[in-house]
Design an enzyme around this catalytic site. Structure first.
Site, PDB file in Angstrom:
ATOM      1  N   THR A   1       0.776  -1.302   0.121  1.00 23.77           N
ATOM      2  CA  THR A   1      -0.081  -0.329   0.073  1.00 23.77           C
ATOM      3  C   THR A   1       1.167   1.086  -0.328  1.00 23.77           C
ATOM      4  O   THR A   1       2.118   1.116   1.006  1.00 23.77           O
ATOM      5  CB  THR A   1      -1.134   0.149   0.908  1.00 23.77           C
ATOM      6  N   ASP A   2       0.172   2.001  -0.365  1.00 22.89           N
ATOM      7  CA  ASP A   2       0.884   3.793  -0.200  1.00 22.89           C
ATOM      8  C   ASP A   2       0.992   4.105   1.077  1.00 22.89           C
ATOM      9  O   ASP A   2       1.903   5.181   1.669  1.00 22.89           O
ATOM     10  CB  ASP A   2       0.497   4.461  -1.642  1.00 22.89           C
ATOM     11  N   GLU A   3       0.398   3.605   2.176  1.00 18.06           N
ATOM     12  CA  GLU A   3       0.611   3.822   3.548  1.00 18.06           C
ATOM     13  C   GLU A   3       2.134   3.429   4.215  1.00 18.06           C
ATOM     14  O   GLU A   3       2.033   4.166   4.525  1.00 18.06           O
ATOM     15  CB  GLU A   3      -0.950   3.351   4.334  1.00 18.06           C
TER      16      GLU A   3
ATOM     17  N   TYR B   1      -1.151  -0.251  11.472  1.00 16.25           N
ATOM     18  CA  TYR B   1      -2.151  -0.941  10.127  1.00 16.25           C
ATOM     19  C   TYR B   1      -0.690  -0.599   8.597  1.00 16.25           C
ATOM     20  O   TYR B   1      -0.008  -1.818   8.506  1.00 16.25           O
ATOM     21  CB  TYR B   1      -2.633  -0.235   9.330  1.00 16.25           C
TER      22      TYR B   1
ATOM     23  N   LYS C   1       1.828  -3.372   7.532  1.00 19.36           N
ATOM     24  CA  LYS C   1       2.514  -3.218   5.839  1.00 19.36           C
ATOM     25  C   LYS C   1       3.930  -2.974   5.584  1.00 19.36           C
ATOM     26  O   LYS C   1       4.401  -3.902   4.515  1.00 19.36           O
ATOM     27  CB  LYS C   1       1.809  -2.212   4.801  1.00 19.36           C
TER      28      LYS C   1
HETATM   29  P1  NAD Z   1      -9.897  -6.608   3.042  1.00 17.15           P
HETATM   30  O1  NAD Z   1      -9.917  -6.437   4.760  1.00 17.15           O
HETATM   31  O2  NAD Z   1     -11.483  -6.385   2.641  1.00 17.15           O
HETATM   32  O3  NAD Z   1      -9.850  -8.550   2.366  1.00 17.15           O
HETATM   33  C1  NAD Z   1      -8.942  -8.816   3.921  1.00 17.15           C
HETATM   34  C2  NAD Z   1      -9.022 -10.431   3.839  1.00 17.15           C
HETATM   35  O4  NAD Z   1      -8.343 -11.310   4.078  1.00 17.15           O
HETATM   36  C3  NAD Z   1     -10.206 -10.858   4.206  1.00 17.15           C
HETATM   37  O5  NAD Z   1     -11.235 -11.729   2.767  1.00 17.15           O
HETATM   38  C4  NAD Z   1      -9.841 -11.383   5.384  1.00 17.15           C
HETATM   39  O6  NAD Z   1     -10.375 -12.649   5.375  1.00 17.15           O
HETATM   40  C5  NAD Z   1      -8.251 -12.476   4.136  1.00 17.15           C
HETATM   41  N1  NAD Z   1      -7.680 -12.243   5.763  1.00 17.15           N
HETATM   42  C6  NAD Z   1      -7.063 -11.651   6.642  1.00 17.15           C
HETATM   43  N2  NAD Z   1      -6.547 -11.730   7.558  1.00 17.15           N
HETATM   44  C7  NAD Z   1      -5.742 -13.308   6.922  1.00 17.15           C
HETATM   45  C8  NAD Z   1      -4.689 -14.497   7.519  1.00 17.15           C
HETATM   46  N3  NAD Z   1      -4.232 -14.448   8.505  1.00 17.15           N
HETATM   47  N4  NAD Z   1      -4.906 -15.395   6.888  1.00 17.15           N
HETATM   48  C9  NAD Z   1      -6.112 -15.695   5.464  1.00 17.15           C
HETATM   49  N5  NAD Z   1      -6.843 -15.021   5.555  1.00 17.15           N
HETATM   50  C10 NAD Z   1      -6.737 -13.525   6.121  1.00 17.15           C
HETATM   51  O7  NAD Z   1      -8.743  -6.049   2.295  1.00 17.15           O
HETATM   52  P2  NAD Z   1      -8.658  -5.290   0.921  1.00 17.15           P
HETATM   53  O8  NAD Z   1      -9.499  -3.707   0.862  1.00 17.15           O
HETATM   54  O9  NAD Z   1      -9.464  -6.261   0.194  1.00 17.15           O
HETATM   55  O10 NAD Z   1      -7.019  -4.814   0.721  1.00 17.15           O
HETATM   56  C11 NAD Z   1      -6.575  -6.365   0.417  1.00 17.15           C
HETATM   57  C12 NAD Z   1      -5.012  -5.538  -0.047  1.00 17.15           C
HETATM   58  O11 NAD Z   1      -4.730  -5.278  -0.209  1.00 17.15           O
HETATM   59  C13 NAD Z   1      -4.143  -5.369   1.782  1.00 17.15           C
HETATM   60  O12 NAD Z   1      -2.688  -6.396   1.490  1.00 17.15           O
HETATM   61  C14 NAD Z   1      -4.077  -3.734   1.767  1.00 17.15           C
HETATM   62  O13 NAD Z   1      -3.470  -3.753   2.782  1.00 17.15           O
HETATM   63  C15 NAD Z   1      -4.236  -4.127   0.655  1.00 17.15           C
HETATM   64  N6  NAD Z   1      -4.100  -2.523  -0.375  1.00 17.15           N
HETATM   65  C16 NAD Z   1      -5.853  -2.141  -0.398  1.00 17.15           C
HETATM   66  C17 NAD Z   1      -6.185  -0.744  -0.650  1.00 17.15           C
HETATM   67  C18 NAD Z   1      -6.983  -0.832   0.094  1.00 17.15           C
HETATM   68  O14 NAD Z   1      -7.698   0.820  -0.876  1.00 17.15           O
HETATM   69  N7  NAD Z   1      -7.913  -1.245   0.262  1.00 17.15           N
HETATM   70  C19 NAD Z   1      -4.572  -0.213  -1.450  1.00 17.15           C
HETATM   71  C20 NAD Z   1      -3.672  -0.217  -0.881  1.00 17.15           C
HETATM   72  C21 NAD Z   1      -3.431  -1.675  -0.815  1.00 17.15           C
HETATM   73  P1  TYD Z   2     -11.038   4.245   5.092  1.00 19.77           P
HETATM   74  O1  TYD Z   2     -11.618   3.931   4.180  1.00 19.77           O
HETATM   75  O2  TYD Z   2     -10.864   3.696   6.156  1.00 19.77           O
HETATM   76  O3  TYD Z   2      -9.288   4.389   4.087  1.00 19.77           O
HETATM   77  P2  TYD Z   2      -7.713   4.715   4.965  1.00 19.77           P
HETATM   78  O4  TYD Z   2      -7.590   5.109   6.041  1.00 19.77           O
HETATM   79  O5  TYD Z   2      -6.721   3.414   4.889  1.00 19.77           O
HETATM   80  O6  TYD Z   2      -7.288   5.653   3.616  1.00 19.77           O
HETATM   81  O7  TYD Z   2     -10.497   6.153   4.884  1.00 19.77           O
HETATM   82  C1  TYD Z   2     -10.472   7.104   4.179  1.00 19.77           C
HETATM   83  C2  TYD Z   2     -10.157   8.429   4.622  1.00 19.77           C
HETATM   84  O8  TYD Z   2     -11.843   9.015   5.128  1.00 19.77           O
HETATM   85  C3  TYD Z   2      -9.674   8.414   5.820  1.00 19.77           C
HETATM   86  O9  TYD Z   2      -8.946   9.885   6.016  1.00 19.77           O
HETATM   87  C4  TYD Z   2     -10.362   8.751   6.368  1.00 19.77           C
HETATM   88  C5  TYD Z   2     -11.549   9.303   6.402  1.00 19.77           C
HETATM   89  N1  TYD Z   2     -12.562   8.331   7.404  1.00 19.77           N
HETATM   90  C6  TYD Z   2     -13.633   9.046   7.291  1.00 19.77           C
HETATM   91  O10 TYD Z   2     -13.631  10.516   6.710  1.00 19.77           O
HETATM   92  N2  TYD Z   2     -14.618   8.772   7.859  1.00 19.77           N
HETATM   93  C7  TYD Z   2     -15.239   7.269   8.104  1.00 19.77           C
HETATM   94  O11 TYD Z   2     -16.117   7.375   8.212  1.00 19.77           O
HETATM   95  C8  TYD Z   2     -13.824   6.657   7.433  1.00 19.77           C
HETATM   96  C9  TYD Z   2     -14.646   4.666   7.946  1.00 19.77           C
HETATM   97  C10 TYD Z   2     -13.218   7.737   7.091  1.00 19.77           C
END
Ligand code: NAD
Ligand code: TYD
Length: 346
Positions: free
Chosen positions: A125-127, A153, A157
């Site tokens: 992630t970019d985080e 988090y 990562k």
């Molecule tokens: P999500 O929370 O929707 O899904 C995570 C999945 O992983 C779930 O199905 C959960 O059951 C499974 N899981 C969690 N812990 C586990 C474990 N120990 N063993 C097996 N399965 C497990 O997450 P997402 O938003 O789909 O993110 C997926 C990946 O992409 C993550 O690694 C996250 O860091 C990365 N990512 C997410 C975003 C975003 O915007 N959501 C952006 C960049 C990177």
């Molecule tokens: P989120 O979807 O949790 O992603 P991330 O924190 O990983 O970027 O949040 C996106 C942005 O929205 C973040 O700046 C926090 C904000 N946010 C709110 O303002 N209200 C909310 O209820 C949530 C879940 C997030």
């Protein structure tokens, strides 16, 4: 190829599995997922009878279990999405994030070494780069930006990324890493900003915007992230990190107002609540490397992507209503209930 996709019952992993089945129908996909609160098997239901697909429930940090699966399946490639992914939950319970995100990554990589898997891809992630100031729109995250994490988090990562690079250098494990900006799209769990606001607005509930709503995120439609991972998996250079993003920065308040306008709901639903501790101000990706080296470009504009996403939530109510009826609702109350919701900081 026989590809292990971990975390495939979650948001991005499930979209990736559908993308792979469409674009590379000759490949076989095994999805390993622990089905935590964020995993939802109903998301993968249409694939459960597909002979090129297998679902296995298990934890990536469970070493004996993972070794047995690798011995049985003889994977050609592993794409690791499995992770605890919600910043607010990491503030409450960091340890769970360390187990899944760090230890789980190491267990998977050790199994890759033991069973000679040809490619390990880490979905990061970019985080991991921390945040950028709001008053410097000229600054972007490149692959050279130092790691500078803010939340448990993002720290978990970043730790995993360092272990991936260590496995490449020390053991010669053939790895790649992608670091993507915020995704949105179908099957996004309704605790994250965009699906939370869509589902709450539909129920005419207050929309909790943290702080002043000026924080900026760089939004990418999930299918564009999937195409980037697919490209890096097949054509990326071993040992390399690729940033993924589409130069689509919006303040949280803009995003929420866009959703309200699309749904015909009033802005009076917006409620400013106490800010997230350590809240990152701005994320912004420079995707030059993946564009120039691999030719990747996103294809979905935010205007189109957000409308498609809203339409998906409107026509797939059962998917998210079932989630809201379950344990998630109790967690939601515990994390955000009482004083925080409705408390106005403006
Ligand atoms: P999500 O929370 O929707 O899904 C995570 C999945 O992983 C779930 O199905 C959960 O059951 C499974 N899981 C969690 N812990 C586990 C474990 N120990 N063993 C097996 N399965 C497990 O997450 P997402 O938003 O789909 O993110 C997926 C990946 O992409 C993550 O690694 C996250 O860091 C990365 N990512 C997410 C975003 C975003 O915007 N959501 C952006 C960049 C990177
Ligand atoms: P989120 O979807 O949790 O992603 P991330 O924190 O990983 O970027 O949040 C996106 C942005 O929205 C973040 O700046 C926090 C904000 N946010 C709110 O303002 N209200 C909310 O209820 C949530 C879940 C997030």
């Amino acid at each position: 190829m026989n590809i292990l996709v971990t975390g495939g019952a979650g948001f991005i992993g499930s979209n990736f599995i559908y993308y792979e089945r469409e674009v590379h129908p000759e490949d076989r996909i095994v999805c390993l997922d622990a089905l935590t609160y964020a995993g939802n098997l109903s998301t993968l239901k249409p694939l459960l009878n597909d002979p090129q697909f297998r679902f296995v429930r298990g934890n990536i940090a469970d070493r004996p279990f993972v070794r047995a699966l690798f011995a049985e399946e003889k994977f050609d490639a592993v794409v690791n999405f499995a992770a605890e992914s919600h910043v607010d939950r990491s503030v409450e319970n960091p340890e769970l994030f360390l187990r899944s995100n760090i230890l789980g990554t190491q267990v998977l990589m050790d199994a890759c070494r033991e069973y000679g898997v040809a490619r390990y891809h880490q979905v990061s992630t970019d985080e991991v780069y921390g945040d950028l100031p709001l008053d410097r729109p000229d600054l972007f995250f490149t692959e050279q930006t130092p790691l500078h994490t803010s939340s448990p988090y993002s720290a978990s990562k970043a730790s995993a990324d360092l272990l991936v690079l260590a496995s490449a250098r020390t053991y010669g494990l053939p790895v790649t890493i992608t670091r993507c900006s915020n995704n949105y799209g179908p099957y996004h769990f309704p605790e994250k900003l965009i699906p939370l606001m869509i589902t709450r607005a539909l129920a005419d509930q207050p929309l909790p915007v943290y702080g002043t709503g000026e924080n900026v995120r760089d939004w990418l439609y999930v299918k564009d992230h999937c195409s980037a991972i697919d490209l890096v998996l097949r054509k990326g250079r071993i040992g390399e990190i690729y940033n993924v993003g589409g130069h689509n920065e919006r303040t949280n308040l803009d995003v929420v107002k866009t959703i309200l306008a699309a749904l015909g709901k009033p802005e009076s639903l917006i409620t400013f609540v106490t800010d997230r501790p350590g809240h990152d101000r701005r994320y912004a990706i420079d995707p030059t490397k993946i564009h120039t080296q691999l030719g990747w470009l996103p294809t979905t504009t935010f205007e189109k992507g957000i409308q498609t996403t809203i339409d998906w939530y409107l026509s797939n109510r059962e998917w998210w209503e079932n989630i809201l009826k379950g344990d998630y609702q109790k967690d939601y109350e515990r994390l955000y209930g009482g004083a925080r919701l409705g408390e106005n900081t403006k």
